[in-house]
Write a protein that holds these residues in place. Structure first.
Motif, mmCIF file in Angstrom:
data_model
loop_
_atom_site.group_PDB
_atom_site.id
_atom_site.type_symbol
_atom_site.label_atom_id
_atom_site.label_comp_id
_atom_site.label_asym_id
_atom_site.label_seq_id
_atom_site.Cartn_x
_atom_site.Cartn_y
_atom_site.Cartn_z
ATOM 1 N N LEU A 7 45.502 47.104 62.176
ATOM 2 C CA LEU A 7 46.480 47.234 63.249
ATOM 3 C C LEU A 7 47.554 48.256 62.882
ATOM 4 O O LEU A 7 48.053 48.982 63.744
ATOM 5 C CB LEU A 7 47.131 45.876 63.543
ATOM 6 C CG LEU A 7 46.239 44.811 64.192
ATOM 7 C CD1 LEU A 7 46.998 43.488 64.297
ATOM 8 C CD2 LEU A 7 45.760 45.245 65.561
ATOM 9 N N GLU A 8 47.896 48.298 61.600
ATOM 10 C CA GLU A 8 48.924 49.233 61.145
ATOM 11 C C GLU A 8 48.521 50.677 61.407
ATOM 12 O O GLU A 8 49.378 51.546 61.595
ATOM 13 C CB GLU A 8 49.184 49.037 59.643
ATOM 14 C CG GLU A 8 49.673 47.661 59.246
ATOM 15 C CD GLU A 8 51.159 47.450 59.522
ATOM 16 O OE1 GLU A 8 51.805 48.415 59.984
ATOM 17 O OE2 GLU A 8 51.651 46.335 59.274
ATOM 18 N N GLU A 9 47.215 50.932 61.431
ATOM 19 C CA GLU A 9 46.732 52.304 61.582
ATOM 20 C C GLU A 9 46.619 52.738 63.037
ATOM 21 O O GLU A 9 46.431 53.914 63.325
ATOM 22 C CB GLU A 9 45.350 52.429 60.921
ATOM 23 C CG GLU A 9 45.370 52.119 59.424
ATOM 24 C CD GLU A 9 43.970 52.095 58.829
ATOM 25 O OE1 GLU A 9 43.016 52.362 59.599
ATOM 26 O OE2 GLU A 9 43.830 51.818 57.630
ATOM 27 N N LEU A 10 46.729 51.790 63.968
ATOM 28 C CA LEU A 10 46.576 52.128 65.383
ATOM 29 C C LEU A 10 47.817 52.827 65.915
ATOM 30 O O LEU A 10 48.944 52.489 65.548
ATOM 31 C CB LEU A 10 46.319 50.860 66.207
ATOM 32 C CG LEU A 10 45.045 50.074 65.915
ATOM 33 C CD1 LEU A 10 44.948 48.879 66.856
ATOM 34 C CD2 LEU A 10 43.814 50.959 66.053
ATOM 35 N N SER A 11 47.590 53.806 66.793
ATOM 36 C CA SER A 11 48.715 54.440 67.473
ATOM 37 C C SER A 11 49.171 53.554 68.625
ATOM 38 O O SER A 11 48.438 52.671 69.077
ATOM 39 C CB SER A 11 48.308 55.820 68.002
ATOM 40 O OG SER A 11 47.282 55.689 68.966
ATOM 41 N N ILE A 12 50.370 53.817 69.136
ATOM 42 C CA ILE A 12 50.957 52.955 70.169
ATOM 43 C C ILE A 12 50.109 52.930 71.433
ATOM 44 O O ILE A 12 50.077 51.923 72.156
ATOM 45 C CB ILE A 12 52.404 53.397 70.491
ATOM 46 C CG1 ILE A 12 53.111 52.324 71.312
ATOM 47 C CG2 ILE A 12 52.416 54.737 71.183
ATOM 48 C CD1 ILE A 12 53.315 51.029 70.586
ATOM 49 N N GLU A 13 49.360 54.018 71.701
ATOM 50 C CA GLU A 13 48.556 54.072 72.929
ATOM 51 C C GLU A 13 47.358 53.127 72.873
ATOM 52 O O GLU A 13 46.754 52.807 73.903
ATOM 53 C CB GLU A 13 48.073 55.498 73.192
ATOM 54 C CG GLU A 13 47.031 55.987 72.227
ATOM 55 C CD GLU A 13 46.419 57.318 72.620
ATOM 56 O OE1 GLU A 13 45.519 57.775 71.897
ATOM 57 O OE2 GLU A 13 46.817 57.888 73.643
ATOM 58 N N ASN A 14 47.006 52.654 71.657
ATOM 59 C CA ASN A 14 45.873 51.740 71.534
ATOM 60 C C ASN A 14 46.207 50.311 71.962
ATOM 61 O O ASN A 14 45.300 49.555 72.341
ATOM 62 C CB ASN A 14 45.386 51.689 70.081
ATOM 63 C CG ASN A 14 44.872 53.021 69.579
ATOM 64 O OD1 ASN A 14 45.104 53.396 68.446
ATOM 65 N ND2 ASN A 14 44.188 53.767 70.433
ATOM 66 N N ASN A 60 40.200 52.062 71.916
ATOM 67 C CA ASN A 60 41.032 52.563 70.831
ATOM 68 C C ASN A 60 41.347 54.053 70.951
ATOM 69 O O ASN A 60 42.316 54.529 70.357
ATOM 70 C CB ASN A 60 40.362 52.285 69.489
ATOM 71 C CG ASN A 60 40.363 50.814 69.129
ATOM 72 O OD1 ASN A 60 41.415 50.213 68.932
ATOM 73 N ND2 ASN A 60 39.194 50.218 69.060
ATOM 74 N N LYS A 61 40.544 54.775 71.717
ATOM 75 C CA LYS A 61 40.773 56.210 71.940
ATOM 76 C C LYS A 61 40.713 56.504 73.439
ATOM 77 O O LYS A 61 39.827 57.221 73.916
ATOM 78 C CB LYS A 61 39.710 57.035 71.211
ATOM 79 C CG LYS A 61 39.685 56.878 69.714
ATOM 80 C CD LYS A 61 40.773 57.687 69.047
ATOM 81 C CE LYS A 61 40.622 57.639 67.537
ATOM 82 N NZ LYS A 61 41.712 58.376 66.865
ATOM 83 N N PRO A 62 41.629 55.956 74.229
ATOM 84 C CA PRO A 62 41.544 56.109 75.685
ATOM 85 C C PRO A 62 41.576 57.557 76.162
ATOM 86 O O PRO A 62 41.031 57.868 77.217
ATOM 87 C CB PRO A 62 42.764 55.327 76.194
ATOM 88 C CG PRO A 62 43.680 55.195 75.025
ATOM 89 C CD PRO A 62 42.801 55.147 73.813
ATOM 90 N N SER A 63 42.191 58.440 75.371
ATOM 91 C CA SER A 63 42.250 59.849 75.776
ATOM 92 C C SER A 63 40.877 60.504 75.759
ATOM 93 O O SER A 63 40.690 61.587 76.325
ATOM 94 C CB SER A 63 43.197 60.618 74.859
ATOM 95 O OG SER A 63 42.735 60.592 73.512
ATOM 96 N N ALA A 82 54.564 47.661 73.200
ATOM 97 C CA ALA A 82 53.354 46.843 73.148
ATOM 98 C C ALA A 82 53.701 45.362 73.287
ATOM 99 O O ALA A 82 52.994 44.600 73.949
ATOM 100 C CB ALA A 82 52.610 47.093 71.831
ATOM 101 N N TYR A 83 54.791 44.966 72.664
ATOM 102 C CA TYR A 83 55.242 43.569 72.735
ATOM 103 C C TYR A 83 55.590 43.189 74.168
ATOM 104 O O TYR A 83 55.135 42.168 74.692
ATOM 105 C CB TYR A 83 56.451 43.395 71.815
ATOM 106 C CG TYR A 83 57.100 42.026 71.865
ATOM 107 C CD1 TYR A 83 56.496 40.930 71.261
ATOM 108 C CD2 TYR A 83 58.323 41.828 72.499
ATOM 109 C CE1 TYR A 83 57.090 39.676 71.285
ATOM 110 C CE2 TYR A 83 58.927 40.580 72.540
ATOM 111 C CZ TYR A 83 58.299 39.506 71.926
ATOM 112 O OH TYR A 83 58.891 38.268 71.965
ATOM 113 N N ALA A 84 56.380 44.040 74.819
ATOM 114 C CA ALA A 84 56.808 43.751 76.186
ATOM 115 C C ALA A 84 55.618 43.728 77.138
ATOM 116 O O ALA A 84 55.512 42.867 78.000
ATOM 117 C CB ALA A 84 57.825 44.797 76.645
ATOM 118 N N TYR A 85 54.696 44.676 76.950
ATOM 119 C CA TYR A 85 53.510 44.743 77.809
ATOM 120 C C TYR A 85 52.692 43.472 77.668
ATOM 121 O O TYR A 85 52.241 42.895 78.660
ATOM 122 C CB TYR A 85 52.664 45.962 77.410
ATOM 123 C CG TYR A 85 51.387 46.119 78.216
ATOM 124 C CD1 TYR A 85 51.347 46.920 79.344
ATOM 125 C CD2 TYR A 85 50.219 45.454 77.841
ATOM 126 C CE1 TYR A 85 50.190 47.061 80.087
ATOM 127 C CE2 TYR A 85 49.047 45.584 78.568
ATOM 128 C CZ TYR A 85 49.046 46.392 79.686
ATOM 129 O OH TYR A 85 47.884 46.519 80.410
#
Length: 356
Positions: free
Chosen positions: A265-272, A182-185, A316-319
């Motif tokens: 899920l609504e709170e997650l950023s796109i990078e998650n 959830n925090k890859p950075s 995210a959908y396409a990935y």
């Protein structure tokens, strides 16, 4: 500038590179260069011998001690402790090569060029791999161009996905794995020239230590939180502790009860989402049979995919769709093909559109 590669590409390079060609891995500390090399070749049945040349102060530490050969009347060298005497090829891993003393590097020259040390040849099929840290934050020396020319050089940059895969297989504490998903950075730090030399920052090796330290501990106390800060730094530790206040979203959560975790899920950023999508696929791949992919899981998976689409999370959908069609178990794809044919057709159309 060295060519950037990830772990999967490194494995392919290991396979393709003839044993007589040397490989040098350039990378930051804490990414697991030595472990990656050792695990790969040990699984191939080869012995891996690691030498830390920076800890050797005299060439005799590497080539062995001289002795008088009473038969010839000449001086030869006793084989050092690491040298193979059974004729079996080894992988000689020269770690932190650019921290070695100049006299040690001179000794290495004949070894990497001719596979010989004090007249003694390494067994046929042996490999030499070195690793160096490169960057202004490291106290390292310059390598002789003649020595550098004896290596194929690659900048090893493992992906977050590489670490997640390894950490899962190694059985690290799920809280650490989920946090990094959830925090890859937060997995790797970036060099800060203004930072104090004793300021701690996170890296892959440090997160492993955190996972081992909290293994089996249900509640993380204030003292343990401080311990974590001493391992990965205050900022990373604070983010980790904050993440423990509310359970993060995993692939199992999505497949088990999408409705309950939709708000999270609504709170997650796109990078998650790439990591969450990988986790969903990883969970699907652990299913032992078609029967394990229950109607409830089918509904939750469908709801999640539709939610990605409805909330306009196109990347995210396409990935997910592309990864699903390429990586999900065939048995799972077949079930959805029977129960949700229109959605699969839409998936395929969408992929064709974004790749056009």
């Amino acid at each position: 500038m060295a060519i950037r590669i990830d772990i999967k590409e490194l494995y392919e390079i290991f396979e393709a590179t003839p044993s007589e060609q040397n490989i040098m891995l350039v990378g930051t500390h804490g990414i697991g260069k030595s472990r990656i090399v050792e695990d790969y070749f040990t699984n191939k049945g080869m012995k891996v011998t690691a030498l830390f040349l920076c800890q050797m102060s005299d060439p005799g530490d590497l080539i062995g001690l001289p002795r008088l050969n009473e038969e010839t009347g000449k001086t030869d060298f006793m084989p050092p402790y690491w040298f193979p005497t059974d004729g079996e090829p080894i992988v000689l891993f020269l770690d932190e090569l650019n921290r070695a003393r100049p006299e040690m590097l001179q000794t290495v020259m004949d070894l990497v060029l001719n596979r010989k040390l004090a007249g003694r040849r390494l067994p046929e099929g042996s490999r030499i791999i070195s690793a160096v840290n490169d960057g202004e934050e490291y106290q390292v020396g310059e390598l002789d161009p003649a020595l550098v020319s004896r290596f194929n050089i690659y900048n090893l940059v493992p992906t977050v996905k590489d670490w997640i895969k390894w950490a899962t297989s190694a059985g690290l504490d799920e809280r650490v794995i989920t946090f990094i998903k959830n925090k890859p950075s937060m997995l790797d730090s970036r060099f800060d020239a203004t930072a104090n030399s004793l300021d701690k920052s996170p890296d892959r090796r440090a997160w492993e230590r955190v996972a081992r330290a909290i293994e089996g501990v249900r509640e993380i106390s204030t003292a343990r939180a401080k311990m974590i800060a001493g391992i990965v730094g205050v900022k990373a530790a604070a983010a980790f502790m904050e993440s423990q206040k509310e359970k993060s979203v995993t692939g199992k959560d999505v497949l088990k009860s999408f409705d309950k975790i939709q708000a999270k899920l609504e709170e997650l950023s796109i990078e998650n989402f790439p990591m969450l999508n990988d986790d969903i696929l990883g969970t699907l791949n652990t299913l032992e049979s078609v029967a394990k992919f229950t109607p409830s899981m089918q509904r939750n998976l469908t709801s999640y995919i539709k939610w990605l689409q409805d909330t306009n999370r196109r990347e995210a959908y396409a990935y997910f769709i592309k990864a699903f069609l390429n990586e999900a178990p065939v048995r799972v794809q077949n079930i959805l093909a029977k129960t949700l044919p229109s959605m699969l057709i839409e998936f395929t159309t969408f992929i064709q559109e974004i790749e056009a």
